[in-house]
Enzyme design. Structure first.
Site, PDB file in Angstrom:
ATOM      1  N   LYS A  97      52.045 -55.716  -8.215  1.00  0.00           N
ATOM      2  CA  LYS A  97      50.955 -56.621  -7.860  1.00  0.00           C
ATOM      3  C   LYS A  97      49.991 -55.889  -6.934  1.00  0.00           C
ATOM      4  CE  LYS A  97      49.877 -60.971  -8.591  1.00  0.00           C
ATOM      5  NZ  LYS A  97      50.071 -61.734  -9.823  1.00  0.00           N
ATOM      6  N   GLY A 197      46.965 -82.071 -14.871  1.00  0.00           N
ATOM      7  CA  GLY A 197      45.903 -81.084 -15.049  1.00  0.00           C
ATOM      8  C   GLY A 197      45.345 -81.200 -16.457  1.00  0.00           C
ATOM      9  N   GLY A 199      43.147 -78.617 -17.567  1.00  0.00           N
ATOM     10  CA  GLY A 199      42.461 -77.332 -17.648  1.00  0.00           C
ATOM     11  C   GLY A 199      42.803 -76.585 -18.928  1.00  0.00           C
ATOM     12  N   VAL A 201      45.332 -74.377 -19.875  1.00  0.00           N
ATOM     13  CA  VAL A 201      46.690 -74.433 -20.428  1.00  0.00           C
ATOM     14  C   VAL A 201      46.988 -75.843 -20.933  1.00  0.00           C
ATOM     15  CG1 VAL A 201      49.156 -74.187 -19.878  1.00  0.00           C
ATOM     16  CG2 VAL A 201      47.510 -72.547 -18.957  1.00  0.00           C
ATOM     17  N   ALA A 202      46.655 -76.836 -20.105  1.00  0.00           N
ATOM     18  CA  ALA A 202      46.926 -78.231 -20.465  1.00  0.00           C
ATOM     19  C   ALA A 202      46.239 -78.614 -21.777  1.00  0.00           C
ATOM     20  CB  ALA A 202      46.450 -79.144 -19.336  1.00  0.00           C
TER      21      ALA A 202
HETATM   22  P1  NAD Z   1      42.678 -74.356 -14.898  1.00  0.00           P
HETATM   23  O1  NAD Z   1      41.977 -74.078 -13.625  1.00  0.00           O
HETATM   24  O2  NAD Z   1      41.959 -74.167 -16.182  1.00  0.00           O
HETATM   25  O3  NAD Z   1      43.248 -75.860 -14.885  1.00  0.00           O
HETATM   26  C1  NAD Z   1      43.844 -76.451 -13.773  1.00  0.00           C
HETATM   27  C2  NAD Z   1      43.399 -77.916 -13.769  1.00  0.00           C
HETATM   28  O4  NAD Z   1      44.175 -78.616 -12.805  1.00  0.00           O
HETATM   29  C3  NAD Z   1      41.933 -78.105 -13.387  1.00  0.00           C
HETATM   30  O5  NAD Z   1      41.275 -78.883 -14.364  1.00  0.00           O
HETATM   31  C4  NAD Z   1      41.997 -78.829 -12.048  1.00  0.00           C
HETATM   32  O6  NAD Z   1      40.935 -79.704 -11.845  1.00  0.00           O
HETATM   33  C5  NAD Z   1      43.327 -79.550 -12.166  1.00  0.00           C
HETATM   34  N1  NAD Z   1      43.941 -79.949 -10.897  1.00  0.00           N
HETATM   35  C6  NAD Z   1      43.952 -79.307  -9.728  1.00  0.00           C
HETATM   36  N2  NAD Z   1      44.642 -79.998  -8.812  1.00  0.00           N
HETATM   37  C7  NAD Z   1      45.083 -81.122  -9.432  1.00  0.00           C
HETATM   38  C8  NAD Z   1      45.848 -82.243  -9.020  1.00  0.00           C
HETATM   39  N3  NAD Z   1      46.298 -82.364  -7.774  1.00  0.00           N
HETATM   40  N4  NAD Z   1      46.111 -83.207  -9.919  1.00  0.00           N
HETATM   41  C9  NAD Z   1      45.655 -83.117 -11.178  1.00  0.00           C
HETATM   42  N5  NAD Z   1      44.924 -82.080 -11.624  1.00  0.00           N
HETATM   43  C10 NAD Z   1      44.640 -81.096 -10.764  1.00  0.00           C
HETATM   44  O7  NAD Z   1      44.007 -73.464 -14.827  1.00  0.00           O
HETATM   45  P2  NAD Z   1      44.946 -73.031 -16.041  1.00  0.00           P
HETATM   46  O8  NAD Z   1      44.564 -71.655 -16.463  1.00  0.00           O
HETATM   47  O9  NAD Z   1      45.051 -74.110 -17.026  1.00  0.00           O
HETATM   48  O10 NAD Z   1      46.329 -72.862 -15.276  1.00  0.00           O
HETATM   49  C11 NAD Z   1      47.084 -73.997 -14.911  1.00  0.00           C
HETATM   50  C12 NAD Z   1      48.341 -73.558 -14.173  1.00  0.00           C
HETATM   51  O11 NAD Z   1      49.113 -72.680 -14.997  1.00  0.00           O
HETATM   52  C13 NAD Z   1      48.094 -72.770 -12.876  1.00  0.00           C
HETATM   53  O12 NAD Z   1      49.107 -73.096 -11.957  1.00  0.00           O
HETATM   54  C14 NAD Z   1      48.242 -71.321 -13.303  1.00  0.00           C
HETATM   55  O13 NAD Z   1      48.625 -70.505 -12.229  1.00  0.00           O
HETATM   56  C15 NAD Z   1      49.348 -71.448 -14.326  1.00  0.00           C
HETATM   57  N6  NAD Z   1      49.361 -70.373 -15.320  1.00  0.00           N
HETATM   58  C16 NAD Z   1      48.278 -70.178 -16.114  1.00  0.00           C
HETATM   59  C17 NAD Z   1      48.311 -69.166 -17.063  1.00  0.00           C
HETATM   60  C18 NAD Z   1      47.133 -68.938 -17.984  1.00  0.00           C
HETATM   61  O14 NAD Z   1      47.296 -68.203 -18.982  1.00  0.00           O
HETATM   62  N7  NAD Z   1      45.977 -69.534 -17.745  1.00  0.00           N
HETATM   63  C19 NAD Z   1      49.446 -68.325 -17.177  1.00  0.00           C
HETATM   64  C20 NAD Z   1      50.549 -68.579 -16.356  1.00  0.00           C
HETATM   65  C21 NAD Z   1      50.501 -69.597 -15.426  1.00  0.00           C
END
Ligand code: NAD
Length: 390
Positions: A97, A197, A199, A201-202
């Site tokens: 890292k 969430g 975002g 991934v969701a």
């Molecule tokens: P993103 O920023 O696209 O989505 C996160 C969403 O969560 C946002 O829409 C935000 O508004 C919402 N949010 C924040 N706080 C909240 C709460 N208290 N209640 C409800 N919603 C809330 O991020 P992402 O890329 O979708 O990643 C989501 C999670 O997965 C993160 O924890 C990230 O570290 C983890 N992750 C992502 C990846 C990837 O490939 N993107 C890989 C491994 C882990």
């Protein structure tokens, strides 16, 4: 990961004269590199935890750390986590890292990132960097202009691009494996699944779940994001704080870490917790045990969200999305193996995955002591001038 099982028991007493080296011994790190270039404002640290399985891959984050100690603690903890994530995912990669100390909204410059790239290059492939918190595609391009040891670069530069579709697919596989364990069938049809969430991934996850006929509930602090996803997938929208008390079969945190904590755990009503967020359990040991006592099956986050890492690492062998998805599909079997191991040994699933990751490192480590052509290192003219581990 606070209070993580990934932080080992202390191996040696703190030696007042060598506190930092002691910390490396205790955390089992190979190398810690401090990078300083005041002319361009660079203060960075690179941690290489373990390279038994391969080069140490892990993102670089830019963060306004309050102290040097905080930055060191973070980089040691995160690089160690990467070793476990790669190992359990069956990747031939170690854990590393990088952290750049600075304000990502005001202190970014081309020369800062290019200087960081040069330090990465100087490690000659022992550390491969990637995008993490506080970094953008443009910043990564600057690093990439100084070193080839970068993964997760944009598709336009021949890289793998946005990892979230593969991450979501892996999470989906982890959810199906959890359903198989809890219900005897991997089918998610009619299952009440709450996604925290809306975002990247969701969104991809919800699309998979919709195809299976799941009854989806979605929440986001930005209501319009939740509404948009609900409209597309037929999900119901719930308020952000209501997601914890909803009657669910499966709770899938895909927003932020630490959401299973002292305040929420008593309200959560579900059979399975399996999500894409990192560090879902606020205290891995304590809350992992509490979930086990309550017979809530927990799919370890770093196992089922490894699709992103799998996607990025596929770049190293020439990116092919189908291949990345095939590898991510193996998360299903890995998750089942972890559940079975946890059952057999009467331990939490998160502890089981840590043990299985360590076992793989130890086992593969024994193989690398056998001499093979891979032990040869060539010079620029292709002549073999050094043979390692023979
Ligand atoms: P993103 O920023 O696209 O989505 C996160 C969403 O969560 C946002 O829409 C935000 O508004 C919402 N949010 C924040 N706080 C909240 C709460 N208290 N209640 C409800 N919603 C809330 O991020 P992402 O890329 O979708 O990643 C989501 C999670 O997965 C993160 O924890 C990230 O570290 C983890 N992750 C992502 C990846 C990837 O490939 N993107 C890989 C491994 C882990």
């Amino acid at each position: 990961m606070e209070d993580s099982l990934l932080i080992p028991e202390k191996k040696s007493e703190t030696d007042k004269n060598f506190p930092l080296i002691n910390e490396l011994v205790n955390m089992e790190h190979e190398q810690l590199v401090f990078c300083s270039r005041p002319e361009v404002g660079l203060k960075a640290i690179i941690a290489i935890h373990d390279t038994t399985l391969g080069p140490a891959l892990g993102g670089v984050r830019m963060w306004k750390y309050r102290s040097e100690n905080e930055a060191i603690k973070d980089v040691l903890r995160l690089s160690r986590g990467m070793t476990y994530k790669s190992a359990i995912s069956g990747l031939n990669l170690g854990g590393g890292k990088g952290v750049i100390i600075g304000d990502s909204s005001t202190e970014k410059t081309e020369e800062l990132f290019r200087a960081f790239g040069r330090y990465v290059d100087g490690l000659a492939g022992r550390y491969i960097t990637a995008e993490d918190v506080g970094m953008s595609e443009k910043d990564m391009e600057w690093i990439f202009s100084e070193t080839k040891y970068v993964a997760g670069i944009p598709k336009s530069l021949g890289g793998s691009g946005d990892p979230s579709p593969v991450t979501a697919y892996g999470v989906y596989m982890g959810i199906k494996a959890s359903a198989k364990k809890a219900y005897g069938s991997e089918s998610l049809e009619g299952k009440r699944i709450g996604i925290q969430g809306a975002g990247s991934v969701a969104t991809h996850l919800a699309r998979h779940l919709q195809k299976e006929g799941a009854d989806i509930f979605v929440t986001d602090i930005f209501e319009e994001k939740a509404n948009r996803l609900a409209k597309e997938t037929g999900a119901s929208v719930v308020d952000p704080d209501k997601i914890y008390s909803l009657d669910l079969d499966i709770f899938s945190p895909c927003a932020l870490g630490g959401v299973v904590n002292d305040d929420t755990i008593d309200h959560i009503k579900c059979d399975i917790i399996a999500g894409g967020a990192n560090n879902i359990l606020d205290n891995e040991k304590k809350h992992g045990e509490m979930l086990r006592e309550r017979k809530i099956l927990y799919a370890p986050d770093y196992v089922i969200n490894a699709g992103g890492l799998i996607n990025v690492s596929s770049e190293l062998e020439g990116y092919n999305e189908r291949r990345a998805l095939e590898k991510a599909a193996r998360i299903y079997d890995t998750t089942i193996d972890i559940f079975d191991y946890a059952d057999r040994h009467g331990i939490t699933t998160n502890k089981a995955s840590n043990i299985l990751a360590e076992k793989r490192i130890q086992a593969v480590g024994k193989v690398s002591t056998i001499y093979s052509s891979k032990s040869q290192i060539s010079n620029r003219e292709g002549e073999i001038y050094y043979k390692s581990r023979c």
